[in-house]
Scaffold this motif. Sequence first.
Motif, PDB file in Angstrom:
ATOM      1  N   ILE A 268      -3.397  35.955  18.346  1.00 10.98           N
ATOM      2  CA  ILE A 268      -2.580  35.935  17.406  1.00 10.98           C
ATOM      3  C   ILE A 268      -1.696  34.623  17.434  1.00 10.98           C
ATOM      4  CG2 ILE A 268      -0.770  37.175  16.322  1.00 10.98           C
ATOM      5  CD1 ILE A 268      -2.088  39.506  17.383  1.00 10.98           C
ATOM      6  N   SER A 269      -1.242  33.985  16.644  1.00 10.28           N
ATOM      7  CA  SER A 269      -0.175  32.874  16.604  1.00 10.28           C
ATOM      8  C   SER A 269       1.024  33.402  15.974  1.00 10.28           C
ATOM      9  CB  SER A 269      -0.966  31.542  16.113  1.00 10.28           C
ATOM     10  OG  SER A 269      -1.177  31.602  14.758  1.00 10.28           O
ATOM     11  N   GLY A 270       2.199  32.755  16.426  1.00 12.78           N
ATOM     12  CA  GLY A 270       3.378  33.215  15.900  1.00 12.78           C
ATOM     13  C   GLY A 270       4.449  32.517  16.265  1.00 12.78           C
ATOM     14  N   SER A 271       5.694  32.452  15.840  1.00 16.11           N
ATOM     15  CA  SER A 271       6.857  31.781  16.021  1.00 16.11           C
ATOM     16  C   SER A 271       8.018  32.657  16.443  1.00 16.11           C
ATOM     17  CB  SER A 271       7.210  30.812  14.633  1.00 16.11           C
ATOM     18  OG  SER A 271       7.381  31.526  13.730  1.00 16.11           O
ATOM     19  N   GLY A 272       8.948  31.958  17.285  1.00 15.98           N
ATOM     20  CA  GLY A 272      10.314  32.475  17.638  1.00 15.98           C
ATOM     21  C   GLY A 272      11.340  31.968  16.885  1.00 15.98           C
ATOM     22  N   PHE A 273      12.316  32.168  17.121  1.00 15.62           N
ATOM     23  CA  PHE A 273      13.712  31.714  16.278  1.00 15.62           C
ATOM     24  C   PHE A 273      13.972  30.301  16.923  1.00 15.62           C
ATOM     25  CE2 PHE A 273      13.984  36.219  15.489  1.00 15.62           C
ATOM     26  CZ  PHE A 273      14.189  36.211  14.160  1.00 15.62           C
TER      27      PHE A 273
ATOM     28  N   GLY B 123      13.063  36.761  20.000  1.00 19.21           N
ATOM     29  CA  GLY B 123      12.745  37.420  18.916  1.00 19.21           C
ATOM     30  C   GLY B 123      11.769  36.597  18.107  1.00 19.21           C
ATOM     31  N   SER B 124      11.016  37.377  17.237  1.00 20.46           N
ATOM     32  CA  SER B 124       9.729  36.830  16.348  1.00 20.46           C
ATOM     33  C   SER B 124       9.818  36.860  15.142  1.00 20.46           C
ATOM     34  CB  SER B 124       8.633  37.889  16.917  1.00 20.46           C
ATOM     35  OG  SER B 124       7.571  37.614  15.911  1.00 20.46           O
ATOM     36  N   ARG B 125       9.485  35.708  14.457  1.00 20.77           N
ATOM     37  CA  ARG B 125       9.148  35.683  12.856  1.00 20.77           C
ATOM     38  C   ARG B 125       7.887  36.300  12.622  1.00 20.77           C
ATOM     39  NH1 ARG B 125      13.233  32.618  11.253  1.00 20.77           N
ATOM     40  NH2 ARG B 125      14.152  31.006  12.704  1.00 20.77           N
ATOM     41  N   PRO B 126       7.382  36.491  11.580  1.00 20.22           N
ATOM     42  CA  PRO B 126       6.225  37.153  11.196  1.00 20.22           C
ATOM     43  C   PRO B 126       4.825  36.479  11.632  1.00 20.22           C
ATOM     44  CG  PRO B 126       7.647  37.103   9.207  1.00 20.22           C
ATOM     45  CD  PRO B 126       8.298  36.313  10.303  1.00 20.22           C
TER      46      PRO B 126
ATOM     47  N   GLY C 286      12.858  41.617  15.065  1.00 20.53           N
ATOM     48  CA  GLY C 286      11.469  41.865  14.492  1.00 20.53           C
ATOM     49  C   GLY C 286      10.365  41.837  15.551  1.00 20.53           C
ATOM     50  N   GLY C 287       9.247  42.177  15.272  1.00 23.61           N
ATOM     51  CA  GLY C 287       8.132  42.283  16.328  1.00 23.61           C
ATOM     52  C   GLY C 287       6.866  41.985  15.712  1.00 23.61           C
ATOM     53  N   THR C 288       5.997  41.526  16.064  1.00 28.06           N
ATOM     54  CA  THR C 288       4.607  41.337  15.685  1.00 28.06           C
ATOM     55  C   THR C 288       3.878  42.772  16.338  1.00 28.06           C
ATOM     56  OG1 THR C 288       4.348  39.074  15.552  1.00 28.06           O
ATOM     57  CG2 THR C 288       2.292  40.229  15.861  1.00 28.06           C
TER      58      THR C 288
END
Length: 457
Positions: free
Chosen positions: A440-445, A423-426, A392-394
């Motif tokens: 943008i903030s986000g999280s990995g696995f 990798g990326s989560r939403p 996945g990708g943002t």
Amino acid sequence: MLGLGFHWFDVNVDIIFSGSNAMITPSKNLKPGTLDPSFGTDGVLLVPIPEISANNVPALCALPDNKLLAIMPLLGVRAPVVVVRLNEDGTLDTNFGDSGAGYTELPFMSGEALSGINALADGGALVRFRYPENGNVYSIIIKLRSDGTFNTTFGNNGVVRILGWNRSQQSEGAGSLQVNDEPLGRAQGGRRYSALEDPVGNIVLIDEIDFFGRARVVVNRLKSDGSFDENFNGGRAIVELPGVEYQWLLRGGFAVQSDGRVVATGVYGDDTYRGAFIVRFDNSGSPDAGFNNGAPVVIPTNADSRLGHVAVNMRQDGTERIVLAGYVASGGNYSGFMVVLDGDGYYDPLFNEGQPLYSKFSYGSFWWSNCNARNDGSIIAVGFGSNELHDGGTLTACYRDDGTLDSEFNDGQGFVVYAGPDGSRPPSDMADMDDRRIVISGSGFDRNNNWVLRYLG
């Protein structure tokens, strides 16, 4: 359905694959759509930061001085949630919060009821949580001053608790205001919600209630002191869709227009069909007769759908428009779904020839999670996609007023993809700064590979 072409390589951004994962390396050509090297390390701030033991940033907002406010749940069992302020370069601002710590501790424990944070006109912020307790669901609104301390003129020492979903009442008056000293309990469950300040300092939020056993959407408006605004239909307006068949309504995004009128969106349906709705309330809390000729805007989708984020802004020519972003689903896959209306609820004929815009890029499944309308007519949208090639990708895109991708963003691509080190989560949240930089903030696995990034815009 419009499918936009997706290219994994371009002249500004290198996407490096390692198995099924990908990550972006910063471009040397500092143009819109490239990572901002003045933030974090080459445009990316990895979380946790050294000063705070917190592994993600589920909500953030931009301040006028180019600083950021971010919510971080601390690590550990029943650990608290904190609000931190970051300097322009991503370092911790120790002038904010308690005793030079750089953060303010909130009266909640870490959980997934975290809602959102938005800036106030006076430099402070509104934080909203939503959590269940004894079969009911409550919304908590916290008002902070610009230094991070609780604004004691609001509610009970800066905190207001609103009873929303209440199965025991199951009546039109299911929501009630509670401002007291009772323990707030542990924050857990729920989806992201937020609260916004309107032009005169009122606080607006959207919620759901149980109305005789069926979900309904309500818009609440509080005064600046946290009490219900009686001038807004007693403080609470219930969404109805005259002329539309439905059994339940679920909330989506909402926004406040420049004159204080409230645009609310969501999903309507029953067990066999669904659609998206858009309504507007005037300043008295009544359905606005000037919006779409007095009728709700409804978009039948025949599939799972959501308009999760709404933005309004005034163009430079003085016309206002409403931008809505979300997704529709079919066959287990999602497509990004964007709608642009003029300030009175009619489809904007300039954007995509007056039609909703569906986008998948080259993803098997893709949806929009955030959007912002700029006064030059452009639209920034942030979403997430996945396909068979990687986890996945943002994706961050810049659209022109007419719905085409902006060729000046990322050197002709109009969009850019970030997938993180593993990798990326939403993505979690997005802020469009006054100087057009995009955070943008986000999280990995891996929980040690969560991130906040900033693009030049």
